[in-house]
Design a protein around this motif. Structure first.
Motif, PDB file in Angstrom:
ATOM      1  N   VAL A   1       0.067  12.809   5.594  1.00  0.00           N
ATOM      2  CA  VAL A   1       0.251  12.121   6.517  1.00  0.00           C
ATOM      3  C   VAL A   1      -0.025  10.315   7.140  1.00  0.00           C
ATOM      4  CG1 VAL A   1      -1.611  14.227   7.781  1.00  0.00           C
ATOM      5  CG2 VAL A   1      -2.767  12.233   7.252  1.00  0.00           C
ATOM      6  N   LYS A   2       0.209   9.693   8.098  1.00  0.00           N
ATOM      7  CA  LYS A   2       0.919   8.746   8.104  1.00  0.00           C
ATOM      8  C   LYS A   2      -1.402   8.307   7.405  1.00  0.00           C
ATOM      9  CE  LYS A   2       4.450   7.773  10.823  1.00  0.00           C
ATOM     10  NZ  LYS A   2       4.586   6.967  12.389  1.00  0.00           N
ATOM     11  N   PRO A   3      -1.174   6.730   6.739  1.00  0.00           N
ATOM     12  CA  PRO A   3      -2.597   5.815   6.873  1.00  0.00           C
ATOM     13  C   PRO A   3      -3.070   5.757   7.970  1.00  0.00           C
ATOM     14  CG  PRO A   3      -0.899   4.843   5.993  1.00  0.00           C
ATOM     15  CD  PRO A   3       0.336   5.692   5.810  1.00  0.00           C
ATOM     16  N   GLY A   4      -4.394   5.375   7.860  1.00  0.00           N
ATOM     17  CA  GLY A   4      -5.232   4.547   9.277  1.00  0.00           C
ATOM     18  C   GLY A   4      -6.116   3.645   9.018  1.00  0.00           C
ATOM     19  N   ILE A   5      -6.264   3.225  10.151  1.00  0.00           N
ATOM     20  CA  ILE A   5      -7.270   1.781  10.598  1.00  0.00           C
ATOM     21  C   ILE A   5      -8.588   2.782   9.650  1.00  0.00           C
ATOM     22  CG2 ILE A   5      -8.434   0.002  11.422  1.00  0.00           C
ATOM     23  CD1 ILE A   5      -5.357  -0.595  13.165  1.00  0.00           C
TER      24      ILE A   5
ATOM     25  N   GLN B   1       3.821   2.310  10.631  1.00  0.00           N
ATOM     26  CA  GLN B   1       3.734   2.596   9.644  1.00  0.00           C
ATOM     27  C   GLN B   1       2.744   3.437   9.105  1.00  0.00           C
ATOM     28  OE1 GLN B   1       4.012  -1.630   8.513  1.00  0.00           O
ATOM     29  NE2 GLN B   1       6.217  -1.007   7.675  1.00  0.00           N
ATOM     30  N   MET B   2       1.301   2.720   9.870  1.00  0.00           N
ATOM     31  CA  MET B   2       0.389   3.348  10.224  1.00  0.00           C
ATOM     32  C   MET B   2      -0.232   3.907  11.728  1.00  0.00           C
ATOM     33  SD  MET B   2      -1.762   0.104   8.204  1.00  0.00           S
ATOM     34  CE  MET B   2      -3.031   1.472   8.624  1.00  0.00           C
ATOM     35  N   SER B   3      -1.280   4.759  11.910  1.00  0.00           N
ATOM     36  CA  SER B   3      -1.812   5.249  12.369  1.00  0.00           C
ATOM     37  C   SER B   3      -3.320   4.481  13.038  1.00  0.00           C
ATOM     38  CB  SER B   3      -1.724   6.673  12.432  1.00  0.00           C
ATOM     39  OG  SER B   3      -2.247   7.404  13.509  1.00  0.00           O
ATOM     40  N   LEU B   4      -3.877   4.882  13.883  1.00  0.00           N
ATOM     41  CA  LEU B   4      -5.113   4.221  14.714  1.00  0.00           C
ATOM     42  C   LEU B   4      -6.118   5.038  13.435  1.00  0.00           C
ATOM     43  CD1 LEU B   4      -5.210   3.824  18.473  1.00  0.00           C
ATOM     44  CD2 LEU B   4      -4.905   2.234  16.619  1.00  0.00           C
ATOM     45  N   VAL B   5      -6.221   5.945  13.519  1.00  0.00           N
ATOM     46  CA  VAL B   5      -6.955   7.425  12.750  1.00  0.00           C
ATOM     47  C   VAL B   5      -6.231   8.104  10.984  1.00  0.00           C
ATOM     48  CG1 VAL B   5      -8.672   8.766  12.751  1.00  0.00           C
ATOM     49  CG2 VAL B   5      -8.352   7.168  14.786  1.00  0.00           C
ATOM     50  N   GLY B   6      -6.313   8.242  10.525  1.00  0.00           N
ATOM     51  CA  GLY B   6      -5.976   8.459   9.461  1.00  0.00           C
ATOM     52  C   GLY B   6      -6.260   7.721   7.440  1.00  0.00           C
ATOM     53  N   PRO B   7      -6.320   8.797   6.499  1.00  0.00           N
ATOM     54  CA  PRO B   7      -7.262   8.232   5.346  1.00  0.00           C
ATOM     55  C   PRO B   7      -6.216   6.247   5.085  1.00  0.00           C
ATOM     56  CG  PRO B   7      -5.773  10.598   5.224  1.00  0.00           C
ATOM     57  CD  PRO B   7      -5.210   9.783   6.416  1.00  0.00           C
TER      58      PRO B   7
ATOM     59  N   ARG C   1       0.923  -1.496  -0.031  1.00  0.00           N
ATOM     60  CA  ARG C   1       0.031   0.468   0.205  1.00  0.00           C
ATOM     61  C   ARG C   1       0.851   0.955   0.093  1.00  0.00           C
ATOM     62  NH1 ARG C   1      -5.605  -0.868   1.220  1.00  0.00           N
ATOM     63  NH2 ARG C   1      -5.545  -3.091   1.506  1.00  0.00           N
ATOM     64  N   VAL C   2       0.019   2.452  -0.590  1.00  0.00           N
ATOM     65  CA  VAL C   2       1.095   4.110  -0.265  1.00  0.00           C
ATOM     66  C   VAL C   2       0.662   4.187   0.884  1.00  0.00           C
ATOM     67  CG1 VAL C   2       1.730   6.166  -1.805  1.00  0.00           C
ATOM     68  CG2 VAL C   2       0.339   3.559  -2.768  1.00  0.00           C
ATOM     69  N   GLY C   3       2.314   4.744   1.825  1.00  0.00           N
ATOM     70  CA  GLY C   3       1.708   5.539   3.289  1.00  0.00           C
ATOM     71  C   GLY C   3       2.069   6.700   2.800  1.00  0.00           C
ATOM     72  N   LEU C   4       2.363   6.714   4.296  1.00  0.00           N
ATOM     73  CA  LEU C   4       2.860   8.825   4.445  1.00  0.00           C
ATOM     74  C   LEU C   4       4.358   9.215   3.190  1.00  0.00           C
ATOM     75  CD1 LEU C   4       3.018  10.892   5.622  1.00  0.00           C
ATOM     76  CD2 LEU C   4       5.370   9.903   7.381  1.00  0.00           C
ATOM     77  N   ASN C   5       3.509   9.730   2.094  1.00  0.00           N
ATOM     78  CA  ASN C   5       4.099  10.924   1.822  1.00  0.00           C
ATOM     79  C   ASN C   5       5.018   9.911   0.216  1.00  0.00           C
ATOM     80  OD1 ASN C   5       4.136  13.449   1.796  1.00  0.00           O
ATOM     81  ND2 ASN C   5       5.997  13.468   3.284  1.00  0.00           N
ATOM     82  N   LYS C   6       3.528   8.903  -0.237  1.00  0.00           N
ATOM     83  CA  LYS C   6       4.616   8.168  -1.132  1.00  0.00           C
ATOM     84  C   LYS C   6       5.194   6.482  -0.933  1.00  0.00           C
ATOM     85  CE  LYS C   6       4.219  11.344  -3.767  1.00  0.00           C
ATOM     86  NZ  LYS C   6       3.975  12.249  -3.562  1.00  0.00           N
ATOM     87  N   ARG C   7       5.315   6.630   0.767  1.00  0.00           N
ATOM     88  CA  ARG C   7       6.141   5.620   1.028  1.00  0.00           C
ATOM     89  C   ARG C   7       5.315   4.267   0.960  1.00  0.00           C
ATOM     90  NH1 ARG C   7       8.103   9.517   3.941  1.00  0.00           N
ATOM     91  NH2 ARG C   7       9.887  10.079   4.785  1.00  0.00           N
TER      92      ARG C   7
END
Length: 359
Positions: free
Chosen positions: A300-304, A272-278, A201-207
């Motif tokens: 921002v970091k993706p979230g669940i 790699q992710m946050s509890l809340v985020g896109p 998956r694509v995460g923070l700033n395309k990481r």
């Protein structure tokens, strides 16, 4: 006031410590190839504790290009190719060191492009090269810069959010350990294949990151997706079928209850992710994005869970989904995260808004 100051100092100390160990690296792009740009790059190289990694320089050919090349530095692209470069590379911050004429020609376009991607923009306040009226605010050594921030990147809120993520994911993983083991056993007994499904998956700033879920589909489901495109019920690049033939009977139960999402708690624990985020988007979906402003969701970091999931989820059109992500970024607060988590918990208990979630 004392508490706030202490918190900021603690956050700064923690970030510096992590960066000295090569963690929390921020990828920096320098716009311009003049002497000031090269000096700034040298400052970054001398101070590894700042946690910056240089992506490269952006500039067109000019009279000083040969002198720039002689320094051993390299350009990552010219101005016409910048938009395409940003779509496919990790850039957290852009430092602007253009001369006045280039500011006039390129600055507005560059700033707009960086803003659409959610990239922090660092302006050199000494663009006029003043000798007798130096800036008073000092940042890196003798240079002073102005930051334009497209998302919440302040040190202490980011550190507190990370602490909440670590504590929350650890407590949930501990409390839900028996349930996780039971679900894994049921998956193994009811259908052939691995217990976990992982996807890039694509995460923070395309990481890029490997996101984990309990497997809810038959083995080889991803290879079947192209044959099912005509059945897609989502607008935009996202893919979703309400009665997806690839989903196993147990998988339907797990999706209805959102229990298939629980392994993402390990992604949160790993940072790699946050509890809340896109929501983390797949590489396939990311490549189909048509507008650069959509890509600001990756600042921002993706979230669940996120606003999309508690406001209708699959019944929401893609453009509205993106608008909700921008609303989250622009209005972020700890209170907003708490409300989203509370609404998510309520939705899971009711079994609403979770059926047929995205692959």
């Amino acid at each position: 006031t004392c508490t706030m100051v202490s918190g900021r100092m603690a956050a700064r100390s923690l970030l510096l410590s992590l960066r000295r160990r090569g963690r929390n690296t921020r990828y920096l792009m320098i716009v311009g190839t003049n002497e000031r740009a090269i000096e700034f790059a040298d400052q970054i190289a001398r101070r590894p504790e700042l946690g910056y990694a240089l992506v490269g320089f952006v500039d067109d050919d000019w009279s000083g290009t040969e002198a720039f090349v002689a320094t051993g530095n390299k350009r990552c692209c010219a101005f016409p190719g910048l938009a395409e470069f940003l779509r496919h590379n990790i850039v957290d911050e852009a430092a602007m060191f253009l001369p006045l004429r280039s500011y006039y020609e390129h600055a507005a376009e560059l700033v707009s492009l960086c803003e659409q991607h959610g990239i922090v923009i660092r302006f050199d306040s000494n663009v006029f090269n003043l000798k007798h009226s130096p800036a008073q605010e000092q940042d890196l050594d003798e240079s002073s810069h102005v930051l334009s921030v497209a998302s919440s990147t302040e040190a202490w809120p980011s550190v507190i959010k990370r602490i909440v993520d670590c504590v929350g994911s650890t407590l949930l993983l501990t409390a839900l350990a028996p349930s996780l083991c039971l679900i894994a056993l049921l998956i193994k007994l009811t259908s052939p294949g691995p217990v976990l499904f992982s996807q890039t998956r694509v995460g923070l700033n395309k990481r890029q990151l490997k996101m984990y879920k309990f497997r809810t589909m038959t083995v080889g489901a991803e290879q079947m997706q192209d044959r099912l495109l005509a059945m897609n019920e989502m607008s935009g690049p996202a893919f979703k079928i309400k009665h997806d033939p690839r989903i196993t009977p147990l998988g339907r139960v797990l999706r209805k209850s959102s229990l298939d999402e629980l392994p993402q708690l390990f992604n949160v624990l790993m940072g790699q992710m946050s509890l809340v985020g896109p929501r983390a988007m797949s590489l396939r979906d990311y490549k189909l994005f048509e507008h650069d402003w959509h890509r600001r969701r990756f600042s921002v970091k993706p979230g669940i869970t996120c606003l999309w999931q508690v406001n209708g989820r699959n019944s929401i059109a893609f453009e509205q989904w993106m608008a909700l992500d921008m609303q989250y970024i622009d209005k972020w607060s700890f209170w907003l995260d708490f409300k989203i988590l509370a609404k998510t918990w309520a939705a899971v208990l009711r079994g609403t808004g979770a059926a047929g979630n995205l692959r």
